[in-house]
Design an enzyme around this catalytic site. Sequence first.
Site, PDB file in Angstrom:
ATOM      1  N   TYR A   1      -3.014  12.304   3.013  1.00  0.00           N
ATOM      2  CA  TYR A   1      -3.388  11.308   4.027  1.00  0.00           C
ATOM      3  C   TYR A   1      -2.845  11.691   5.390  1.00  0.00           C
ATOM      4  CZ  TYR A   1      -5.579   7.825   1.053  1.00  0.00           C
ATOM      5  OH  TYR A   1      -6.453   7.173   0.231  1.00  0.00           O
TER       6      TYR A   1
ATOM      7  N   ASP B   1       0.853  -1.193   0.000  1.00  0.00           N
ATOM      8  CA  ASP B   1       0.000   0.000   0.000  1.00  0.00           C
ATOM      9  C   ASP B   1       0.882   1.233   0.000  1.00  0.00           C
ATOM     10  OD1 ASP B   1      -3.049   0.656   0.360  1.00  0.00           O
ATOM     11  OD2 ASP B   1      -1.944   2.164   1.491  1.00  0.00           O
TER      12      ASP B   1
HETATM   13  O1  CP3 Z   1      -2.441  -2.668  -7.610  1.00  0.00           O
HETATM   14  C1  CP3 Z   1      -2.243  -3.654  -6.859  1.00  0.00           C
HETATM   15  O2  CP3 Z   1      -2.797  -4.766  -7.053  1.00  0.00           O
HETATM   16  C2  CP3 Z   1      -1.233  -3.522  -5.738  1.00  0.00           C
HETATM   17  C3  CP3 Z   1      -1.749  -3.257  -4.445  1.00  0.00           C
HETATM   18  C4  CP3 Z   1      -2.146  -1.857  -4.011  1.00  0.00           C
HETATM   19  C5  CP3 Z   1      -2.999  -1.640  -2.884  1.00  0.00           C
HETATM   20  N1  CP3 Z   1      -3.077  -0.312  -2.660  1.00  0.00           N
HETATM   21  C6  CP3 Z   1      -3.630  -2.725  -2.105  1.00  0.00           C
HETATM   22  C7  CP3 Z   1      -4.805  -2.414  -1.278  1.00  0.00           C
HETATM   23  C8  CP3 Z   1      -1.763  -0.597  -4.486  1.00  0.00           C
HETATM   24  C9  CP3 Z   1      -0.910  -0.240  -5.682  1.00  0.00           C
HETATM   25  C10 CP3 Z   1      -2.350   0.368  -3.615  1.00  0.00           C
HETATM   26  C11 CP3 Z   1      -2.118   1.822  -3.765  1.00  0.00           C
HETATM   27  C12 CP3 Z   1      -2.975   2.769  -3.034  1.00  0.00           C
HETATM   28  N2  CP3 Z   1      -3.421   2.677  -1.740  1.00  0.00           N
HETATM   29  C13 CP3 Z   1      -3.417   4.010  -3.560  1.00  0.00           C
HETATM   30  C14 CP3 Z   1      -3.075   4.531  -4.936  1.00  0.00           C
HETATM   31  C15 CP3 Z   1      -3.923   3.913  -5.971  1.00  0.00           C
HETATM   32  C16 CP3 Z   1      -5.340   4.407  -6.024  1.00  0.00           C
HETATM   33  O3  CP3 Z   1      -6.223   3.544  -6.052  1.00  0.00           O
HETATM   34  O4  CP3 Z   1      -5.556   5.634  -6.098  1.00  0.00           O
HETATM   35  C17 CP3 Z   1      -4.187   4.650  -2.577  1.00  0.00           C
HETATM   36  C18 CP3 Z   1      -4.883   5.972  -2.718  1.00  0.00           C
HETATM   37  C19 CP3 Z   1      -4.170   3.804  -1.423  1.00  0.00           C
HETATM   38  C20 CP3 Z   1      -4.835   4.041  -0.127  1.00  0.00           C
HETATM   39  C21 CP3 Z   1      -5.839   2.967   0.119  1.00  0.00           C
HETATM   40  N3  CP3 Z   1      -5.529   1.729   0.665  1.00  0.00           N
HETATM   41  C22 CP3 Z   1      -7.224   2.961  -0.200  1.00  0.00           C
HETATM   42  C23 CP3 Z   1      -7.983   4.123  -0.802  1.00  0.00           C
HETATM   43  C24 CP3 Z   1      -7.729   1.687   0.144  1.00  0.00           C
HETATM   44  C25 CP3 Z   1      -9.081   1.096  -0.140  1.00  0.00           C
HETATM   45  C26 CP3 Z   1     -10.145   1.375   0.845  1.00  0.00           C
HETATM   46  C27 CP3 Z   1     -11.308   0.437   0.586  1.00  0.00           C
HETATM   47  O5  CP3 Z   1     -11.507  -0.465   1.417  1.00  0.00           O
HETATM   48  O6  CP3 Z   1     -11.986   0.593  -0.448  1.00  0.00           O
HETATM   49  C28 CP3 Z   1      -6.657   0.957   0.701  1.00  0.00           C
HETATM   50  C29 CP3 Z   1      -6.699  -0.430   1.158  1.00  0.00           C
HETATM   51  C30 CP3 Z   1      -6.186  -1.426   0.177  1.00  0.00           C
HETATM   52  N4  CP3 Z   1      -4.977  -1.326  -0.454  1.00  0.00           N
HETATM   53  C31 CP3 Z   1      -6.830  -2.629  -0.236  1.00  0.00           C
HETATM   54  C32 CP3 Z   1      -5.963  -3.256  -1.133  1.00  0.00           C
HETATM   55  C33 CP3 Z   1      -6.163  -4.577  -1.832  1.00  0.00           C
HETATM   56  C34 CP3 Z   1      -8.179  -3.141   0.268  1.00  0.00           C
HETATM   57  C35 CP3 Z   1      -7.976  -3.653   1.662  1.00  0.00           C
HETATM   58  C36 CP3 Z   1      -8.653  -4.946   1.976  1.00  0.00           C
HETATM   59  O7  CP3 Z   1      -8.237  -6.014   1.495  1.00  0.00           O
HETATM   60  O8  CP3 Z   1      -9.583  -4.899   2.783  1.00  0.00           O
END
Ligand code: CP3
Length: 352
Positions: free
Chosen positions: A156, A79
């Site tokens: 953030y 992340d």
């Molecule tokens: O692309 C990939 O497969 C690699 C994994 C990846 C994650 N986060 C896994 C994740 C990557 C590249 C990110 C980057 C990330 N994290 C960004 C930039 C990309 C974008 O989408 O704009 C941002 C803004 C974040 C911050 C973040 N982390 C958010 C907005 C969320 C989701 C909140 C939600 O539940 O909808 C996360 C959590 C997150 N990061 C999850 C995953 C698979 C979901 C968590 C879970 O499994 O419950």
Amino acid sequence: MNPAEDPKSSRFLKACRREAVDCTPIWIMRQAGRYLPEYRALREKHAMLELAKTPELAARVTLQPVERFDLDAAILFSDIMVPLWGMGVPFRIEESIGPVIDNPIRGAAQIHALRTFDAAGDVPFVTESIRLVRAELGSRIPLIGFAGAPFTLASYLIEGKSPRRFRYTKALMFDEPKLWDELMTKLTDTVIEYLKAQVEAGAQALQLFDSWAGSLSPTQYAAYAFPHSQRIFQALKKAGVPLIHFGTETATLLDQMGAAGADVVGADWRVPLDQAWKKVGETRGIQGNLDPAMMFASFDVIRKEAALILDLAGSRPGHIFNLGHGILPETPVDNVARLVDFVHENSPRTSR
Ligand code: CP3
């Protein structure tokens, strides 16, 4: 076939360098995640950050989409918040909210106190995960490493959760430009160190996610974000791997994002791909840009949109197909499989 002769092994990297490819490469932002039943199964036993911090599990999740679909690149499962631990900022990830910081960084004392990030000491699990993934992938397809851009990380840190109105972020930016600069400089140093460590461990391309840059006007972006992102690309040039620069709602910023120095700029779906490419500049590649919400439509609709995007790219080298933002939870897996194959089977061969 000898892997060195397999066009798939180099298709993505060639497109990043704007070289001719046998067909358009495709990977999908957030390709490892909740729309995959095998990811949800692992999430029943482990929290998201536990997956990211345990190299064997992070490697397994990274490979899940690659095993299911004919993707042209893998992206490390992690992340954008992870390096902030090394700066002394605790955070957690909350179901359907995202990252949460209980004590947001809003004052001078907190900014002065941010620690210097040290990749080897602070995130050894990231570099270990990269090594494990590379050992599994061999020369099949390349692995992308990534980081959040300073502006998105700062949002953030300052808001404490996914920003909506950027109230505290922009107050600090406008009222205390010196303090803003100190915070952005520290984040930039962290991102450079973090990305360098990922390349040393084996990442073969890097993407900088500036997901919230679109909240800035062109003048604001130029003053408060651009110089820092530019410093990252300048510092990473020497690493010798393709650099991708992504943000959303960036229609008015694409020229500056191109000028910041990446090899490829990612566009969201709000701008037609040919217009986005023109703004970025044709000396760069373009990545994108199917609306992630369209993945819930029937495949006939998806097929038409994908064909239009391929058509807008034409036979110019340097297009990498992707969604315009991360894939949404609950996206039908079958549509993803069909999209990947459609792009490979219907893209023009590029020529120089
Ligand atoms: O692309 C990939 O497969 C690699 C994994 C990846 C994650 N986060 C896994 C994740 C990557 C590249 C990110 C980057 C990330 N994290 C960004 C930039 C990309 C974008 O989408 O704009 C941002 C803004 C974040 C911050 C973040 N982390 C958010 C907005 C969320 C989701 C909140 C939600 O539940 O909808 C996360 C959590 C997150 N990061 C999850 C995953 C698979 C979901 C968590 C879970 O499994 O419950």
